[in-house]
Design a protein around this motif. Structure first.
Motif, mmCIF file in Angstrom:
data_model
loop_
_atom_site.group_PDB
_atom_site.id
_atom_site.type_symbol
_atom_site.label_atom_id
_atom_site.label_comp_id
_atom_site.label_asym_id
_atom_site.label_seq_id
_atom_site.Cartn_x
_atom_site.Cartn_y
_atom_site.Cartn_z
ATOM 1 N N PHE A 164 0.872 -1.171 0.000
ATOM 2 C CA PHE A 164 0.000 0.000 0.000
ATOM 3 C C PHE A 164 0.907 1.218 0.000
ATOM 4 O O PHE A 164 1.895 1.284 0.746
ATOM 5 C CB PHE A 164 -0.906 0.029 1.234
ATOM 6 N N ASN A 165 0.617 2.202 -0.871
ATOM 7 C CA ASN A 165 1.467 3.385 -0.918
ATOM 8 C C ASN A 165 0.676 4.625 -1.271
ATOM 9 O O ASN A 165 -0.377 4.555 -1.919
ATOM 10 C CB ASN A 165 2.616 3.185 -1.915
ATOM 11 N N LEU A 166 1.184 5.746 -0.825
ATOM 12 C CA LEU A 166 0.744 7.073 -1.239
ATOM 13 C C LEU A 166 1.803 7.625 -2.182
ATOM 14 O O LEU A 166 3.007 7.466 -1.933
ATOM 15 C CB LEU A 166 0.600 8.001 -0.035
ATOM 16 N N PHE A 167 1.404 8.274 -3.267
ATOM 17 C CA PHE A 167 2.381 8.808 -4.206
ATOM 18 C C PHE A 167 2.009 10.218 -4.621
ATOM 19 O O PHE A 167 0.843 10.608 -4.626
ATOM 20 C CB PHE A 167 2.511 7.917 -5.445
ATOM 21 N N ARG A 168 3.025 10.969 -4.948
ATOM 22 C CA ARG A 168 2.850 12.305 -5.528
ATOM 23 C C ARG A 168 3.955 12.517 -6.551
ATOM 24 O O ARG A 168 5.133 12.275 -6.276
ATOM 25 C CB ARG A 168 2.893 13.399 -4.478
ATOM 26 N N THR A 169 3.563 12.978 -7.735
ATOM 27 C CA THR A 169 4.517 13.244 -8.804
ATOM 28 C C THR A 169 4.308 14.657 -9.317
ATOM 29 O O THR A 169 3.178 15.072 -9.585
ATOM 30 C CB THR A 169 4.335 12.248 -9.966
ATOM 31 N N LEU A 170 5.402 15.391 -9.463
ATOM 32 C CA LEU A 170 5.390 16.741 -10.020
ATOM 33 C C LEU A 170 6.200 16.740 -11.304
ATOM 34 O O LEU A 170 7.271 16.144 -11.378
ATOM 35 C CB LEU A 170 5.987 17.742 -9.033
ATOM 36 N N GLN A 171 5.679 17.422 -12.313
ATOM 37 C CA GLN A 171 6.350 17.488 -13.606
ATOM 38 C C GLN A 171 6.236 18.917 -14.134
ATOM 39 O O GLN A 171 5.165 19.521 -14.074
ATOM 40 C CB GLN A 171 5.704 16.497 -14.570
ATOM 41 N N LYS A 172 7.340 19.450 -14.670
ATOM 42 C CA LYS A 172 7.306 20.825 -15.156
ATOM 43 C C LYS A 172 8.200 20.977 -16.381
ATOM 44 O O LYS A 172 8.988 20.100 -16.721
ATOM 45 C CB LYS A 172 7.735 21.798 -14.061
ATOM 46 N N ASP A 173 8.064 22.142 -17.019
ATOM 47 C CA ASP A 173 8.838 22.526 -18.206
ATOM 48 C C ASP A 173 8.566 21.649 -19.417
ATOM 49 O O ASP A 173 9.439 21.433 -20.255
ATOM 50 C CB ASP A 173 10.343 22.524 -17.903
ATOM 51 N N GLN A 174 7.342 21.156 -19.543
ATOM 52 C CA GLN A 174 6.986 20.375 -20.719
ATOM 53 C C GLN A 174 6.927 21.278 -21.945
ATOM 54 O O GLN A 174 6.550 22.452 -21.859
ATOM 55 C CB GLN A 174 5.633 19.701 -20.523
ATOM 56 N N ALA A 175 7.321 20.727 -23.117
ATOM 57 C CA ALA A 175 7.225 21.491 -24.361
ATOM 58 C C ALA A 175 5.756 21.693 -24.715
ATOM 59 O O ALA A 175 4.999 20.729 -24.833
ATOM 60 C CB ALA A 175 7.932 20.752 -25.479
ATOM 61 N N GLN A 176 5.354 22.957 -24.879
ATOM 62 C CA GLN A 176 3.976 23.263 -25.244
ATOM 63 C C GLN A 176 3.960 24.130 -26.497
ATOM 64 O O GLN A 176 4.832 24.987 -26.700
ATOM 65 C CB GLN A 176 3.254 23.977 -24.103
ATOM 66 N N THR A 177 2.939 23.902 -27.312
ATOM 67 C CA THR A 177 2.850 24.607 -28.592
ATOM 68 C C THR A 177 2.490 26.075 -28.384
ATOM 69 O O THR A 177 1.545 26.397 -27.662
ATOM 70 C CB THR A 177 1.785 23.954 -29.487
ATOM 71 N N ASP A 178 3.256 26.941 -29.047
ATOM 72 C CA ASP A 178 2.964 28.373 -29.055
ATOM 73 C C ASP A 178 2.217 28.693 -30.345
ATOM 74 O O ASP A 178 2.811 28.849 -31.410
ATOM 75 C CB ASP A 178 4.272 29.158 -28.966
ATOM 76 N N PHE A 179 0.893 28.779 -30.251
ATOM 77 C CA PHE A 179 0.069 28.949 -31.449
ATOM 78 C C PHE A 179 0.169 30.358 -32.027
ATOM 79 O O PHE A 179 -0.377 30.620 -33.103
ATOM 80 C CB PHE A 179 -1.388 28.616 -31.138
ATOM 81 N N ASN A 180 0.854 31.245 -31.348
ATOM 82 C CA ASN A 180 1.053 32.603 -31.872
ATOM 83 C C ASN A 180 2.403 32.749 -32.549
ATOM 84 O O ASN A 180 2.889 33.866 -32.742
ATOM 85 C CB ASN A 180 0.934 33.626 -30.739
ATOM 86 N N SER A 181 3.024 31.628 -32.896
ATOM 87 C CA SER A 181 4.357 31.664 -33.488
ATOM 88 C C SER A 181 4.373 30.912 -34.808
ATOM 89 O O SER A 181 3.387 30.279 -35.199
ATOM 90 C CB SER A 181 5.367 31.039 -32.524
ATOM 91 N N SER A 182 5.503 30.963 -35.472
ATOM 92 C CA SER A 182 5.675 30.256 -36.739
ATOM 93 C C SER A 182 7.101 29.739 -36.821
ATOM 94 O O SER A 182 8.058 30.509 -36.681
ATOM 95 C CB SER A 182 5.381 31.183 -37.919
ATOM 96 N N CYS A 183 7.238 28.415 -37.027
ATOM 97 C CA CYS A 183 8.556 27.790 -37.117
ATOM 98 C C CYS A 183 8.517 26.696 -38.175
ATOM 99 O O CYS A 183 7.451 26.115 -38.444
ATOM 100 C CB CYS A 183 8.969 27.172 -35.776
ATOM 101 N N PRO A 184 9.666 26.355 -38.773
ATOM 102 C CA PRO A 184 9.714 25.243 -39.743
ATOM 103 C C PRO A 184 9.666 23.900 -39.013
ATOM 104 O O PRO A 184 10.694 23.313 -38.672
ATOM 105 C CB PRO A 184 11.061 25.459 -40.437
ATOM 106 N N SER A 185 8.484 23.428 -38.745
ATOM 107 C CA SER A 185 8.308 22.141 -38.065
ATOM 108 C C SER A 185 7.146 21.420 -38.721
ATOM 109 O O SER A 185 6.498 21.946 -39.638
ATOM 110 C CB SER A 185 8.030 22.357 -36.575
ATOM 111 N N SER A 186 6.868 20.210 -38.268
ATOM 112 C CA SER A 186 5.809 19.422 -38.901
ATOM 113 C C SER A 186 4.449 20.091 -38.775
ATOM 114 O O SER A 186 3.585 19.928 -39.640
ATOM 115 C CB SER A 186 5.766 18.022 -38.283
#
Length: 824
Positions: A640-662
């Motif tokens: 039996f366990n209690l868990f907590r996970t924190l995650q940050k700095d994930q790559a997120q799309t900037d829809f106000n930008s333009s780059c040569p990507s897929s």
């Protein structure tokens, strides 16, 4: 002192060994039977009284192990026999009790008979009745839903000694439920959520996060499964694996770069020294047929060369219209004892998949409501094609340096080629129209992976106590050569009267009308040095501390045929430190409390910000507090366990930008999310003859910070249910029905949902429970038969929730599978 190995067939080995013991005087004698592969088997023994030499020989042969000894050690010692059911270690201990002797295990799986530390008298024991089971890491022939040790974290440690959450899907569990693919295994694993990909395969989630590429093979980490082709799964048949070990929580110590969700270790079957053959024939619903032969045995008289071969073929249709698949699996393995302390293992596997799949799932109405189509509905054309070939080569070397220290070096090579061409329905449905668009894709995919892992594991004494140290190095390399193209077809599909004969476009059509695609070539390299120290601070207190220093590089070249542009991206991480710490406190002989901390990093340098710079890695931390227990000599484990996970700095799309990507956009490091909850699990023999694996997981995910501030405070991953229950038990009947066994289980979860990106409406699936069952009958010592039933109450539900456009998958309706097995 020279060693005499007994020649001849295994059936005669004991008789010849006993003769040698009496006729050769002081010469050493080796009674040959199977080494490590059979050591964990639990069998019933009925050994008549006689000399200790004779009793030892008969027990070794029946148990399937090898024991070497000097005949002078057992001279004049008698035993009235042994009667009971137990494992090898306990069996030797009982037989040798009071004799002044002990059976010492060796690195190659054999035993050697030596004087015990304390003197004893001649063996004069009465017949012993034992109902014990000493489990080890190998699960074949154990008859158990739990294990005595796991190897996912280097070396061997019991579940109770492991300060993280680990579930082991044993060979008996895989066989009892007919789990033949990685997807089927993960669907029955406690704490795991499976999500269908529109491009075939499935995604796996643990504790709210996706498990991406965190795979080990015999402890060797590889980057397989972390790319879009086949999602997180692949054509991995379970026929040649002994067990699957699944870790939940940050798995940075496994290979460095990785996610906070966990990792999976596949442990293969090894060469056998005791001849044994299993033949299994199965047939079931929707023309699902499977045949498998698994055979092994000694390849020389001394048993120092052991072989294994597995051949499996499966041909099946599905509950959806016109979908079919054929699998072929070939596996061979050798284990060679180069010396009593050194064993070389080799293996090769080839897997072939030839399928006409139904991918993409079903769309919905424009308002997100259900089309209520029949479960057999497939909106794909009949020309869908998926061909996959995978070749995998395994090798390892194990050397017992001395009584305390051992070395293991292992490597894995795998090459996968896939040719895919398919189309599926894509687009929401207008009620009065009833049609949807068709999206086609073409893939030519090749990936080669190498992996190497080497470590020393040993014990040392300091400050009056014994401690353990692991020091190692591992590396992996993944090279991908890919061409793909995605294009809308000119035809539309009627969802209520599908046309399976939509014309197949020529390859040139995909190139000329591509919405995205092109050649993609990439090379990813990882390497790292790691160490784990287990300090015994006091009799009940163990401190575990470890770290890995990692180096990571990736280079990708992409050409976009729809825009005529190209992109080169690379990322490098140098000397990234991944720490781990755990504390274990033995509360009594059965219970251990623990706390642990681990973290990870995931490189994201292939993503570019608007100023052209590479993004920082995603980072995460995992905290766990729990209690573990084992009973009945480890035959029952709980946690039996209690868990907590924190995650940050994930790559997120900037829809106000333009780059040569897929997708034409740039990315930013943003976002912070949290997942927390608790898990409870029990595995093994709850009562006599009842094997059980049951796990309940509560998971809550929350977005703490996002580039889209309207998402702050909302669920981060709404399609991972808050409540998940996985349960399966098998009971061997007694009395006049002792040849029967009955199994039953349930996969249950609470509701889950996705928010439509178009309308913002929730697309949800209410909670459901799917019940499964099994009846087995042992005809005689060779033949057995079993009937498995899945979704017994024919529950209608969506196993995966998609969008209005596609990705909604029905769960399998009620189905059955009959299996006949011969073991000899």
């Amino acid at each position: 002192m020279s060693r005499v190995y007994v020649p001849g067939r295994l059936a005669m080995a004991v008789k010849v060994g006993v003769f040698a013991a009496t006729a050769m005087g002081g010469w050493p004698v080796s009674v040959m039977a199977a080494p490590a592969q059979q050591q964990n088997a639990v069998r019933s023994f009925d050994i008549a009284g006689g000399s200790l030499t004779q009793v030892l020989g008969q027990f070794a042969s029946a148990a399937g192990v090898a024991i070497s000894f000097d005949a002078r050690l057992t001279e004049g010692l008698k035993s009235p026999g042994l009667n009971g059911t137990f494992g090898v270690s306990e069996g030797f201990s009982r037989i040798l009790g009071g004799s002044g002797l002990q059976a010492e295990p060796r690195a190659n799986g054999t035993y050697v008979l030596r004087p015990a530390l304390t003197a004893g008298s001649a063996l004069e024991l009465g017949a012993t009745n034992i109902n014990g089971q000493m489990l080890g890491a190998t699960t074949e022939n154990s008859g158990s839903y739990t294990t005595g040790a796991v190897t996912i974290g280097k070396g061997e440690h019991s579940l109770k000694e492991t300060p993280q959450s680990v579930t082991v899907m044993t060979r008996k569990m895989l066989d009892d439920q007919n789990l033949n693919t990685i997807e089927q295994v993960m669907e029955k694993t406690p704490g795991i959520t499976v999500y269908d990909s529109t491009m075939g395969g499935k995604y796996f989630y643990s504790r709210g996060f996706r498990m991406s590429g965190q795979y080990q093979y015999d402890g060797v980490p590889l980057d397989m499964g972390n790319l879009y082709v086949q999602a997180d799964s692949f054509s991995g048949d379970m026929a040649y694996y002994d067990r699957v070990e699944i870790l939940r929580g940050a798995a940075g110590m496994m290979k460095g770069a990785g996610g906070t969700a966990g990792g999976v270790n596949f442990v293969r079957k090894r060469g056998q020294a005791a001849p044994q053959t299993d033949i299994t024939l199965s047939g079931g619903s929707w023309d699902n047929y499977r045949a498998q032969v698994d055979t092994g045995g000694p390849l020389n008289d001394s048993g120092t060369i052991r072989g294994r071969a597995v051949v499996a073929e499966q041909s099946r249709h599905y509950f959806v219209d016109d979908a079919s698949r054929k699998d072929q699996v070939y596996y061979g393995a050798l284990d060679v004892d180069l010396s009593p302390d050194t064993t070389l293992g080799l293996g090769v596997a080839y897997e072939d998949v030839d399928a006409s799949p139904c991918w993409g799932g079903l769309p919905r109405y424009r308002d997100s409501s259900d089309l209520k189509l029949g479960r057999s509905t497939c909106l794909d054309p009949s020309w869908n094609t998926w061909r996959s070939q995978r070749t995998t080569v395994f090798s390892d070397l194990k050397h017992q340096i001395n009584d305390d220290w051992a070395l293991k070096v292992a490597s894995v090579y795998t090459k996968n080629t896939q040719d895919i061409k398919y189309a599926f329905a894509s687009g929401s449905v207008t009620p009065d129209v009833g049609t949807t668009g068709m999206l086609g894709s073409m893939y030519d995919y090749d990936q080669v992976d190498y992996g190497l892992d080497a470590y020393v594991d040993g014990k040392f004494a300091a400050f009056g106590r014994q401690h353990e140290l692991v020091v190692g190095f591992n590396a992996s390399r993944a090279k991908k050569d890919d061409f793909y193209s995605v294009a809308f077809l000119p035809q539309r599909q009627n969802v209520f009267n599908p046309d399976k004969h939509i014309p197949e476009p020529d390859d040139s059509y995909f190139i000329a009308n591509s919405s995205r695609g092109g050649p993609v070539n990439s090379v990813t390299r990882q390497k790292g040095a790691y160490s784990t120290l287990r300090l015994k601070l006091a009799d009940p207190l163990t401190f575990v501390i470890g770290s890995r220093v990692s180096w990571y590089s990736s280079d990708t070249d992409s050409d976009f045929i729809n825009t005529g542009t190209s992109q080169h991206s690379s990322t490098t991480e140098t000397g990234q430190v991944t720490p781990f710490a755990g504390l274990l406190l033995d509360l009594d002989e059965h219970l251990t409390a623990y706390a642990s901390y681990s973290d990870i990093f995931t490189p994201q340098g292939n993503y570019r910000s608007e100023d052209g710079s590479a993004l920082k890695p995603l980072v995460g931390q995992s905290y766990e507090l729990g209690i573990k227990g084992d009973w009945f000599d480890g035959r029952l484990n709980s946690s039996f366990n209690l868990f907590r996970t924190l995650q940050k700095d994930q790559a997120q799309t900037d829809f106000n930008s333009s780059c040569p990507s897929s997708d034409g956009y740039c990315y930013v490091n943003a976002g912070k999310v949290r997942a927390q909850g608790f898990e409870a699990e029990i595995s093994g023999e709850v009562i006599e003859r009842l094997q059980l694996l049951a796990g309940y997981t509560y998971t809550q995910t929350k977005t703490l910070d996002d580039i889209d501030t309207s998402l702050n405070g909302a669920a981060f991953n709404s399609y991972v249910p808050r409540h998940v229950l996985r349960l399966w038990g098998d009971y061997a009947l007694g009395g006049s029905l002792e040849r029967f066994s009955v199994g039953a289980g349930v996969n249950a979860q609470s509701d889950n949902f996705r928010v439509s990106p178009a309308s913002g409406e929730k697309i949800s699936q209410s909670g459901y429970a799917v019940w499964n069952g099994r009846i087995g009958y042992r005809i005689d010592d060779t033949w057995s038969v079993a009937l498995n039933g899945n979704n017994l109450f024919d529950k209608r539900y969506y196993t995966t929730i998609g969008t209005e456009n596609f990705g909604n998958y029905y769960g399998d309706p009620r189905n059955f599978m009959m299996s006949v097995k011969a073991s000899f």
